[in-house]
Design an enzyme around this catalytic site. Structure first.
Site, short mmCIF file in Angstrom:
data_model
loop_
_atom_site.label_atom_id
_atom_site.label_comp_id
_atom_site.label_asym_id
_atom_site.label_seq_id
_atom_site.Cartn_x
_atom_site.Cartn_y
_atom_site.Cartn_z
N SER A 1 -43.75 10.36 6.47
CA SER A 1 -44.37 11.22 5.26
C SER A 1 -44.96 12.49 5.74
O SER A 1 -45.21 12.67 7.18
CB SER A 1 -45.89 10.43 5.06
N SER A 2 -45.40 13.71 4.92
CA SER A 2 -45.74 14.79 5.31
C SER A 2 -47.01 14.52 5.92
O SER A 2 -47.43 15.86 6.54
CB SER A 2 -45.73 15.48 4.05
N CYS A 3 -47.76 13.61 5.88
CA CYS A 3 -48.94 13.56 6.50
C CYS A 3 -48.97 13.47 8.16
O CYS A 3 -50.01 13.41 8.57
CB CYS A 3 -49.81 12.37 6.13
N TYR B 1 -52.23 6.22 9.72
CA TYR B 1 -50.85 6.25 9.10
C TYR B 1 -50.11 7.30 9.81
O TYR B 1 -48.85 6.92 10.13
CB TYR B 1 -50.97 6.23 7.67
N LYS C 1 -46.61 6.81 11.96
CA LYS C 1 -45.28 7.58 11.72
C LYS C 1 -44.74 8.55 12.80
O LYS C 1 -43.79 8.51 13.02
CB LYS C 1 -45.27 8.14 10.32
N HIS D 1 -51.85 7.17 -5.18
CA HIS D 1 -52.00 8.81 -4.77
C HIS D 1 -52.23 9.17 -6.04
O HIS D 1 -52.20 8.64 -7.27
CB HIS D 1 -50.47 8.84 -4.29
#
Length: 317
Positions: free
Chosen positions: A108-110, A137, A141, A180
């Site tokens: 994910s971009s997070c 999270y 990742k 989201h």
């Protein structure tokens, strides 16, 4: 990938996994291995080892994860860290032990630092502090990316990592507590339209900027990477375009046809000020998105309304 290859899609019933399966089916692949979370708990090391030893997949797409919006990430911090670490550790390690030809790990971009320069380049990984609300999270990742790279460097494993931007599409989660921002807005505006509510509350100030990619575009990018990409590190998947939460809310309002007002509740956190992907690496490989946000939201809303009507008819029956 050979047409008759055995392909294991972890998370095949989720929004991402189901979209990837549809894309592979469209390309003529049909030899899928699937298990629901009830059939196979990917957090269970022994169960995952037995599954891989019995099935021996040729290709693995790791789209299974514990996911949620800003609220869920912040509340269930232990589960978001533990569950995701266990899922990816077990699947990646067993893919190595059973000689999987290629594995695609999805993040994910997070994963990027909260204040990383925009747009987010792949090289920004681990250059600063993470956004605190989704740190567990993100850490899981990041560990997955580094794990893929470690098996690649030590054993020559063809394990690749792709980081999508914010996704939307069929099979999204519309639960207001754990969803989201985009699906939450769709549900909020739809319910306000049906009930005739005078206003819709949107969390935060409306100023953060976000990028959105239709999950069918993500699936197409993943298929492209499986065929054409085999490098360490990670690759961003997105549109390279963003808009403010206020602009997004107004777009959803217009799509739904809601006539009331929008009220921004600043008691809720905004999260990262901006999250725009630099997609030049993937563009240089030859892939670009094709579904515009306006048409994508319209299609998703039509799908949402159909599901709501089905649910209503099944309850009344």
């Amino acid at each position: 990938m050979e047409q008759n290859a055995k392909i294991y899609i972890a998370g095949h019933r989720g929004m991402v996994g189901s979209a990837i399966m549809r894309r592979l089916e469209k390309a003529g692949y049909h030899n899928f291995i699937t298990r629901t979370s009830r059939e196979l708990d990917l957090r269970d090391q022994a169960a995952v080892a037995s599954f891989f030893a019995a099935e021996k997949p040729d290709y693995v797409i790791l789209a299974a994860a514990k996911v949620g919006g800003i609220n869920a990430n912040n509340i269930y911090r232990a589960e978001f860290l533990y569950d995701n670490l266990m899922i990816q550790n077990n699947v990646i390690h067993q893919s190595h032990l059973q000689g999987v030809k290629k594995l695609l790990f999805l993040g994910s971009s997070c994963i990027y630092p909260k204040m990383a320069p925009q747009p987010l380049k792949e090289e920004a990984l681990l250059t600063g502090e993470l956004e605190s609300t989704n740190e567990p999270y993100a850490i899981a990742k990041i560990a997955g990316i580094k794990m893929c790279d470690a098996y690649r460097s030590q054993y020559g494993s063809h394990f690749i990592s792709a980081m999508p931007t914010n996704l939307y599409g069929p099979h999204d989660n519309y639960d207001l507590k754990n969803s989201h921002v985009l699906p939450a807005l769709i549900r909020k505006f739809h319910e306000a339209k049906i009930s005739g509510a005078p206003e819709v509350e949107v969390w935060g100030t409306g100023t953060p900027r976000r990028e959105f990619l239709h999950v069918d575009d993500l699936a197409d990018a993943c298929f492209y990477l499986l065929l054409n990409f085999d490098e360490p590190g990670l690759v961003n998947i997105g549109t390279g375009e963003d808009l403010s939460i206020r602009e997004l809310a107004e777009l959803v309002q217009h799509t739904v046809g809601y006539q009331g007002a929008i009220r921004f509740n600043t008691d809720y956190p905004d999260g990262t000020p901006r999250k725009l992907m630099d997609v030049s690496k993937l563009a240089a490989k030859g892939w670009r998105y094709s579904i515009g946000l306006k048409e994508g939201i319209r299609a998703v809303y039509e799908d949402f309304v159909q599901h709501e009507q089905k649910n209503m008819s099944s309850v009344s029956a």
